[in-house]
Write an enzyme that holds these catalytic residues in place. Sequence first.
Site, PDB file in Angstrom:
ATOM      1  N   GLY A   1       0.835  -1.203   0.000  1.00 46.95           N
ATOM      2  CA  GLY A   1       0.000   0.000   0.000  1.00 46.95           C
ATOM      3  C   GLY A   1       0.869   1.253   0.000  1.00 46.95           C
TER       4      GLY A   1
ATOM      5  N   LYS B   1     -10.228  -4.457  11.455  1.00 44.04           N
ATOM      6  CA  LYS B   1      -9.109  -3.893  12.232  1.00 44.04           C
ATOM      7  C   LYS B   1      -9.118  -4.460  13.658  1.00 44.04           C
ATOM      8  CE  LYS B   1      -6.992  -1.267   9.245  1.00 44.04           C
ATOM      9  NZ  LYS B   1      -5.626  -1.626   8.790  1.00 44.04           N
TER      10      LYS B   1
ATOM     11  N   ASP C   1       2.679  -1.738  -4.503  1.00 43.59           N
ATOM     12  CA  ASP C   1       1.285  -1.296  -4.527  1.00 43.59           C
ATOM     13  C   ASP C   1       0.602  -2.040  -5.662  1.00 43.59           C
ATOM     14  OD1 ASP C   1      -0.270   1.257  -3.169  1.00 43.59           O
ATOM     15  OD2 ASP C   1      -1.111   0.666  -5.102  1.00 43.59           O
ATOM     16  N   ILE C   2      -0.730  -2.001  -5.644  1.00 39.29           N
ATOM     17  CA  ILE C   2      -1.446  -2.795  -6.652  1.00 39.29           C
ATOM     18  C   ILE C   2      -1.381  -2.135  -8.025  1.00 39.29           C
ATOM     19  CG2 ILE C   2      -3.724  -1.722  -6.279  1.00 39.29           C
ATOM     20  CD1 ILE C   2      -4.771  -4.760  -6.389  1.00 39.29           C
TER      21      ILE C   2
ATOM     22  N   GLY D   1      -0.544   4.673  -1.070  1.00 36.60           N
ATOM     23  CA  GLY D   1      -1.747   5.179  -0.375  1.00 36.60           C
ATOM     24  C   GLY D   1      -1.456   6.475   0.366  1.00 36.60           C
ATOM     25  N   GLN D   2      -2.481   6.978   1.088  1.00 37.27           N
ATOM     26  CA  GLN D   2      -2.318   8.258   1.799  1.00 37.27           C
ATOM     27  C   GLN D   2      -1.186   8.172   2.820  1.00 37.27           C
ATOM     28  OE1 GLN D   2      -5.256   9.377   4.717  1.00 37.27           O
ATOM     29  NE2 GLN D   2      -4.664  11.519   4.663  1.00 37.27           N
ATOM     30  N   LEU D   3      -1.221   7.131   3.651  1.00 34.85           N
ATOM     31  CA  LEU D   3      -0.157   6.967   4.663  1.00 34.85           C
ATOM     32  C   LEU D   3       1.107   6.413   3.990  1.00 34.85           C
ATOM     33  CD1 LEU D   3       0.876   6.713   7.615  1.00 34.85           C
ATOM     34  CD2 LEU D   3      -0.180   4.423   7.640  1.00 34.85           C
TER      35      LEU D   3
ATOM     36  N   TYR E   1     -14.633  -2.400   7.912  1.00 34.21           N
ATOM     37  CA  TYR E   1     -13.254  -1.935   8.123  1.00 34.21           C
ATOM     38  C   TYR E   1     -12.896  -2.027   9.610  1.00 34.21           C
ATOM     39  CZ  TYR E   1      -9.603   1.700   8.498  1.00 34.21           C
ATOM     40  OH  TYR E   1      -8.452   2.408   8.774  1.00 34.21           O
TER      41      TYR E   1
HETATM   42  C1  VAH Z   1     -11.036   6.143   7.518  1.00 33.60           C
HETATM   43  N1  VAH Z   1      -9.016   7.529   7.393  1.00 33.60           N
HETATM   44  O1  VAH Z   1     -11.666   7.177   7.533  1.00 33.60           O
HETATM   45  C2  VAH Z   1      -9.534   6.231   7.835  1.00 33.60           C
HETATM   46  C3  VAH Z   1      -9.300   6.102   9.319  1.00 33.60           C
HETATM   47  C4  VAH Z   1     -10.061   6.853  11.590  1.00 33.60           C
HETATM   48  C5  VAH Z   1     -10.225   7.003  10.130  1.00 33.60           C
HETATM   49  O2  VAH Z   1      -9.380   4.792   9.721  1.00 33.60           O
HETATM   50  O3  VAH Z   1     -11.531   5.083   7.280  1.00 33.60           O
END
Ligand code: VAH
Length: 314
Positions: free
Chosen positions: A6, A144, A32-33, A9-11, A140
């Site tokens: 990734g 996590k 990355d993909i 990505g943003q991070l 998500y």
């Molecule tokens: C999202 N930027 O919005 C991520 C993050 C806490 C937010 O996990 O899904």
Amino acid sequence: KILITGAAGQLGSELTQALGNLFGGDNILATDINEGAREKFPYCHFEVLNVMDSERMLELVKKYEITQIYHLAAILSATGEKNPLFTWKLNMDSLLSVLEIAKNENLDKVYWPSSIAVFGTNTPVDLTPQYTAMDPNTVYGISKLAGELWCSYYNEKFGVDVRSIRYPGLIGYKSLPGGGTTDYAVDIYYKAIEGKTYECFLNEDSYLPMMYMADAIKATIDLMQAPKEQVKIRTSYNVSGMSFSPKEIYQSILKHYPDFKIEYKPDFRQAIADSWPNSIDDSHAREHWGWKPTYDLAKMTEDMLQNLSIMLEK
Ligand code: VAH
């Protein structure tokens, strides 16, 4: 050598740069993909990797003599809700592949980001504790939370040195966010500089924990450099820089762009934001490995607007 998934990505874009600066581009394998991401990484190795292909990942680990993996690739909260089972599969299967490879290839360390999305509607919303009720209601967040427990399991049962941070919303100018609920806090700066009215997809009082990207990068590297015995929490650390609402970030921008306008048009992401904390207690990260934020809202806004106006030549 460090493999980063990734990476575009943003991070990933910013963390790959920071790790390249720290360890030398020759010791970084960015993956990355999408092939198009290649031009972002002239200073280090780049390979296309679909993180669902564990055979390919193992092949790259052997080919480049990888000793650490930063597994950043995931589908975030908003996008995740559009395709729940695929999101669960991608986020979980890829993490399990990384943990298995770390165990079997005896990797030094693994980094895997968690999120405040692991908290849910029964979690105390103010100064959310490190240990508390966690009932996420986004795929998500569920992935996590499950991922945190798998990281702790592989650390306890097999000694895998995997470390993790529950990021709040991340805000930076070097990369665009992708599919999150906190993305409004990046978009708003672009609209201010472009002289456009910002249509905010959350209501004005949606108070959320946030962090400037510079602080997120610092926290990540500080955690990864800490001596093993200081990393006492092996699920994931609460960390936070600040908390604010759309109204507050709008007001911080008004100081620089007095004619800037905003409209509030909450969409499906409002329910996700409502299920998340207002603020986070990150005292364990402060005690265990010296976490301390540098940026508050005013300082972040000044730095964001300054850099974006240069980037956008406004
Ligand atoms: C999202 N930027 O919005 C991520 C993050 C806490 C937010 O996990 O899904």
